[in-house]
Motif scaffolding. Structure first.
Motif, PDB file in Angstrom:
ATOM      1  N   LEU A 249       0.826  -1.211   0.247  1.00 41.49           N
ATOM      2  CA  LEU A 249       0.072   0.056   0.694  1.00 41.49           C
ATOM      3  C   LEU A 249       1.001   1.599   0.257  1.00 41.49           C
ATOM      4  CD1 LEU A 249      -2.588   1.306   0.201  1.00 41.49           C
ATOM      5  CD2 LEU A 249      -2.917   1.152   2.907  1.00 41.49           C
ATOM      6  N   GLY A 250       0.930   1.964  -0.781  1.00 45.71           N
ATOM      7  CA  GLY A 250       2.277   2.818  -1.335  1.00 45.71           C
ATOM      8  C   GLY A 250       1.209   4.706  -1.649  1.00 45.71           C
ATOM      9  N   LYS A 251       1.369   4.988  -2.892  1.00 47.63           N
ATOM     10  CA  LYS A 251       0.373   6.135  -3.059  1.00 47.63           C
ATOM     11  C   LYS A 251      -0.429   6.659  -2.732  1.00 47.63           C
ATOM     12  CE  LYS A 251       3.434   6.869  -6.836  1.00 47.63           C
ATOM     13  NZ  LYS A 251       4.018   7.060  -8.446  1.00 47.63           N
ATOM     14  N   LEU A 252      -0.690   7.534  -1.806  1.00 53.40           N
ATOM     15  CA  LEU A 252      -2.612   7.848  -2.044  1.00 53.40           C
ATOM     16  C   LEU A 252      -2.641   9.270  -2.695  1.00 53.40           C
ATOM     17  CD1 LEU A 252      -3.303   6.987   1.337  1.00 53.40           C
ATOM     18  CD2 LEU A 252      -4.054   5.587  -0.512  1.00 53.40           C
ATOM     19  N   TYR A 253      -3.933   9.509  -2.408  1.00 52.81           N
ATOM     20  CA  TYR A 253      -4.575  10.920  -3.636  1.00 52.81           C
ATOM     21  C   TYR A 253      -5.175  11.125  -2.842  1.00 52.81           C
ATOM     22  CZ  TYR A 253      -1.609   9.733  -7.597  1.00 52.81           C
ATOM     23  OH  TYR A 253      -0.484   8.856  -8.389  1.00 52.81           O
ATOM     24  N   LEU A 254      -4.741  12.815  -2.172  1.00 51.46           N
ATOM     25  CA  LEU A 254      -6.117  13.736  -1.626  1.00 51.46           C
ATOM     26  C   LEU A 254      -6.750  14.499  -3.152  1.00 51.46           C
ATOM     27  CD1 LEU A 254      -4.615  15.380   0.856  1.00 51.46           C
ATOM     28  CD2 LEU A 254      -5.691  13.410   1.006  1.00 51.46           C
ATOM     29  N   CYS A 255      -8.467  14.375  -3.150  1.00 51.92           N
ATOM     30  CA  CYS A 255      -8.955  14.192  -4.527  1.00 51.92           C
ATOM     31  C   CYS A 255     -10.487  15.147  -4.407  1.00 51.92           C
ATOM     32  CB  CYS A 255      -9.275  13.418  -5.705  1.00 51.92           C
ATOM     33  SG  CYS A 255      -8.128  12.267  -5.506  1.00 51.92           S
ATOM     34  N   THR A 256     -10.806  15.883  -5.135  1.00 51.94           N
ATOM     35  CA  THR A 256     -12.319  17.140  -5.562  1.00 51.94           C
ATOM     36  C   THR A 256     -12.265  16.170  -6.282  1.00 51.94           C
ATOM     37  OG1 THR A 256     -11.372  18.766  -6.112  1.00 51.94           O
ATOM     38  CG2 THR A 256     -11.546  18.641  -3.744  1.00 51.94           C
TER      39      THR A 256
END
Length: 464
Positions: A400-407
């Motif tokens: 479990l690596g990259k995450l993104y914050l999104c709108t």
């Protein structure tokens, strides 16, 4: 390979006078006639009837030269494969293998005798089964009208080739063996029964004819209406009981539908090892019954929907779990809501965690290539946060690596900065400053390999 020629034959005058295209084949079915022996010789050379010429007679062609509509060939077996058009992640991929009945023995069209095509009931099967079900239809292309899918002296590896064809289609379409189901009625049920036992595949059978003697009773002239000669046993009971004795299938995986009013088949089916099968006796009133053969034909034709009922029961059960225990998984304490699925991710609620799986799909649509967790309280712009994922410990979870914050129109990449191992769990931590008022935490499909999965116990967000 030596090129073989089309040949022509008229019936001799010792038989019936009619020479019309279809019923005229009856001229060649009398075992005591010279015509019968001639046709047997052609059958042993892999020739069959396929057409009629007003001037030259009945046309005999090599089986390999028959033109089949929308069919492919594999080691002498002819088949049609209809692939499901559903995308992965809907239901489990399944395969139904259909064996055709002998619906028209007298037609001069070889394809119709081998494949019963077009048969509208079975051609529409895709519309009558659950999503993610593909269909393999196998023709009985041996002898003059088929050999009930069994080996003969002219085709000694027929059964192996059918088994290998099923395995080939399943492998090419990534279908597990336990999700393959065989089905058939009449002659097709005989074939499905045999190959289900040979390959240990669950099966649904509608009135298989395990004794061919009723074909001899179809007409008062005692014709061999299937052109099986002495190349196929009259009774299949002894062999099938032998296979039943050693099968790995449990009785609930062999569903056999018949009726005690079907005099052409029921007495023979009752001689099977009944403790090894599920014999379903339908209360069917035979209002019109000329003889044993017609009792069978009427029953098989009128009860197709009963067969579909039990086939769909098999197919649906693959994707159904009987729930008994109270759900222990408490997602209400999470800082996010349960996610929405997409073509590239799906999730499954387990007793104590949320399993997230990367499917085998690749898509370019930004809405379809990620998994979104909606945040219960939106991030504050220019504020520092810590996100912690509590995960079940396994090799895949570690990635479990990259995450993104999104709108809807913006995203911010955040990288994992710490991971801890505690007994049976991992804790993955992400510390960052939010540069906008984001509403989602997202996983993007391109960051994870196909079939990657993770079991999430909790997601917690802290404002630092």
């Amino acid at each position: 390979m030596e090129e073989r020629q089309v040949e022509y034959i008229w019936p001799s005058k010792e038989n019936f006078p009619e020479k019309e295209q279809n019923m005229g084949l009856k001229n060649f079915m009398l075992p005591e006639s010279s015509d019968y022996e001639k046709i047997k010789e052609y059958a042993l050379k892999n020739y069959t009837f396929d057409g009629f010429n007003d001037k030259k007679g009945y046309i005999l062609k090599p089986i390999e030269d028959i033109i089949y509509k929308n069919m492919k060939e594999y080691n002498g077996d002819y088949y049609q494969f209809e692939k499901t058009n559903c995308w992965d992640g809907d239901l489990t991929d399944k395969l139904v293998v259909w064996f055709p009945p002998l619906s028209d023995k007298f037609t001069v069209n070889a394809e119709m005798r081998y494949f019963a095509w077009p048969n509208q009931r079975w051609s529409s099967l895709m519309k009558r089964v659950p999503h993610n079900t593909s269909i393999l239809r196998i023709a009985d292309t041996n002898l003059i009208t088929g050999s009930f899918f069994q080996n003969t002296v002219n085709f000694p590896d027929y059964e192996d080739n059918v088994q290998n064809l099923i395995k080939k289609i399943a492998k090419e379409n990534h279908i597990e063996k336990e999700n393959i189901f065989l089905v058939g009625e009449s002659r097709g049920a005989v074939g499905a029964f045999l190959h289900g036992l040979l390959g240990d595949y669950p099966m649904v059978l509608l009135d298989p004819l395990l004794d061919r003697s009723i074909f001899w009773e179809e007409f008062k002239d005692n014709c061999d209406t299937t052109f099986s000669f002495d190349l196929v046993p009259t009774s299949f009971l002894e062999r099938y009981n032998h296979l039943l004795a050693s099968t790995l299938l449990t009785p609930n995986k062999i569903k056999l539908i018949t009726s005690d009013n079907v005099t052409g088949s029921y007495p023979f089916l009752k001689k099977l090892h009944l403790e090894k099968i599920t014999l379903l006796n339908l209360n069917y009133k035979m209002l019109f019954n000329r003889n044993a053969f017609y009792s069978h034909g009427t029953f098989a034709w009128n009860n197709y929907n009963i067969l579909l009922r039990y086939l769909n029961e098999f197919l649906i059960d693959v994707d159904i779990t009987l729930e008994k225990d109270e759900l222990q998984f408490d997602w209400e304490n999470w800082s996010v809501r349960l996610p929405d699925t997409s073509r590239t991710f799906y999730f499954k609620i387990l007793d104590d965690s949320l399993k997230v799986v990367r499917t085998s799909y690749n898509v370019e649509d930004n809405k379809e290539n990620k998994l979104n967790f909606s945040i219960k309280t939106s991030f504050k712009k220019n504020s520092k946060y810590k996100i912690s994922f509590e995960l079940k410990r396994n090799e895949k979870s570690f990635f479990l690596g990259k995450l993104y914050l999104c709108t809807e129109n913006k995203e911010q990449l955040i990288n994992r900065n710490k991971i801890e191992q505690k007994e049976e769990t991992y804790f993955a931590y992400y510390t960052f400053i939010s540069d906008d008022s984001y509403r989602f935490i997202s996983l993007f499909s391109e960051d994870y390999v196909k079939d990657w999965e993770v079991d999430i116990i909790n997601i917690n967000i802290q404002l630092l």
